[in-house]
Design a protein around this motif. Sequence first.
Motif, mmCIF file in Angstrom:
data_model
loop_
_atom_site.group_PDB
_atom_site.id
_atom_site.type_symbol
_atom_site.label_atom_id
_atom_site.label_comp_id
_atom_site.label_asym_id
_atom_site.label_seq_id
_atom_site.Cartn_x
_atom_site.Cartn_y
_atom_site.Cartn_z
ATOM 1 N N LYS A 264 -0.685 10.196 -6.527
ATOM 2 C CA LYS A 264 -1.558 9.315 -7.315
ATOM 3 C C LYS A 264 -0.915 8.998 -8.669
ATOM 4 N N MET B 17 -8.840 9.367 -2.539
ATOM 5 C CA MET B 17 -9.391 8.121 -2.005
ATOM 6 C C MET B 17 -10.829 7.922 -2.446
ATOM 7 N N GLN C 160 -10.984 6.604 -5.927
ATOM 8 C CA GLN C 160 -10.630 5.188 -6.081
ATOM 9 C C GLN C 160 -11.546 4.271 -5.267
ATOM 10 N N ASP D 240 -3.514 5.064 -0.395
ATOM 11 C CA ASP D 240 -4.284 4.138 0.434
ATOM 12 C C ASP D 240 -4.434 4.595 1.883
ATOM 13 N N ARG E 153 -11.732 3.827 -1.946
ATOM 14 C CA ARG E 153 -11.185 3.187 -0.747
ATOM 15 C C ARG E 153 -10.086 4.053 -0.155
ATOM 16 N N GLY E 154 -9.852 3.873 1.144
ATOM 17 C CA GLY E 154 -8.767 4.585 1.796
ATOM 18 C C GLY E 154 -9.001 4.707 3.286
ATOM 19 N N ARG F 46 0.828 -1.203 0.000
ATOM 20 C CA ARG F 46 0.000 0.000 0.000
ATOM 21 C C ARG F 46 0.865 1.256 0.000
ATOM 22 N N GLY G 38 0.088 5.367 -8.245
ATOM 23 C CA GLY G 38 -1.134 4.688 -8.674
ATOM 24 C C GLY G 38 -2.286 4.752 -7.707
ATOM 25 N N SER G 39 -2.007 5.002 -6.425
ATOM 26 C CA SER G 39 -3.074 5.071 -5.436
ATOM 27 C C SER G 39 -2.584 5.827 -4.209
#
Length: 266
Positions: free
Chosen positions: A93, A144, A147, A100, A149-150, A22, A97-98
């Motif tokens: 991001k 978040m 996407q 979390d 989630r987070g 993550r 890519g994310s």
Amino acid sequence: MADDEITVPANYTAGLFDISGRVAVVTGAGSGLGAAIAIGYAQLGVTVVLADINAAGMAATLATITEQGGKAVAAELDVTKRDRCFDLARKVKADHGSVDILVNSAGSAFRSPAEEFPEDKFNFILDLNLKGTYFCCQAFGNAMLAQGRGSIINLASIGSFNAYPWASAYLASKGGVLQMTKALALEWRDRGVRVNGIGPTLMESPLTKAAASRSSITADFIKARMLRPRLGLPRELIGTAVFLASDASELVTGHIVMCDDGYLTA
């Protein structure tokens, strides 16, 4: 509800606390509580973005993580500047890519009797502790939400609940962090983003030492009410930070998890 939905599948618990792979952003990562949490996450395989205005402190945290085989990058950030928080959120991001996990640890304190509290110090503490936390929640919370989630973890305090002398601005800011955490949790839960906090006791940290250099009145008041006569260590918050970032806390949102060694029970 089907029977298979209320059973415990084989190996269910194996991954509950697994946060490897993550991406976490930790503000205030150049020292104290933020540095400890960042290092702890990196030890578990998290890619950590260290965010602070303290370049030397970030370099030291980065060096520790690298020496221990972890992954981290440093990103200079003034959390009181809303546009810079959003800029960093977009960069994280794009680069990773994310987003979390967000840990809002950047903060400060100043000791003064309320009737003499300097306006500039009041503004500084509210801007950093409250607005800075809010701006980061907005910026990284948007990523978040996009996407789906987070987990956001705000550093609250025993001062979010109980008062002590010579800390009126700090108490106001941490009381605000408590209510902000609840408000964001309420708005974002059905969109996949959990918002919680950690409430430490009086800690061994550069912030505590800096504040105590002006006066020991606050610390003396707190120490006299502790169940055990010792301060908390930054590393003692890592377990709670891992829990709140992991799937093990799936049903936990809108709460301040106290790491106060029983202070609020007294």
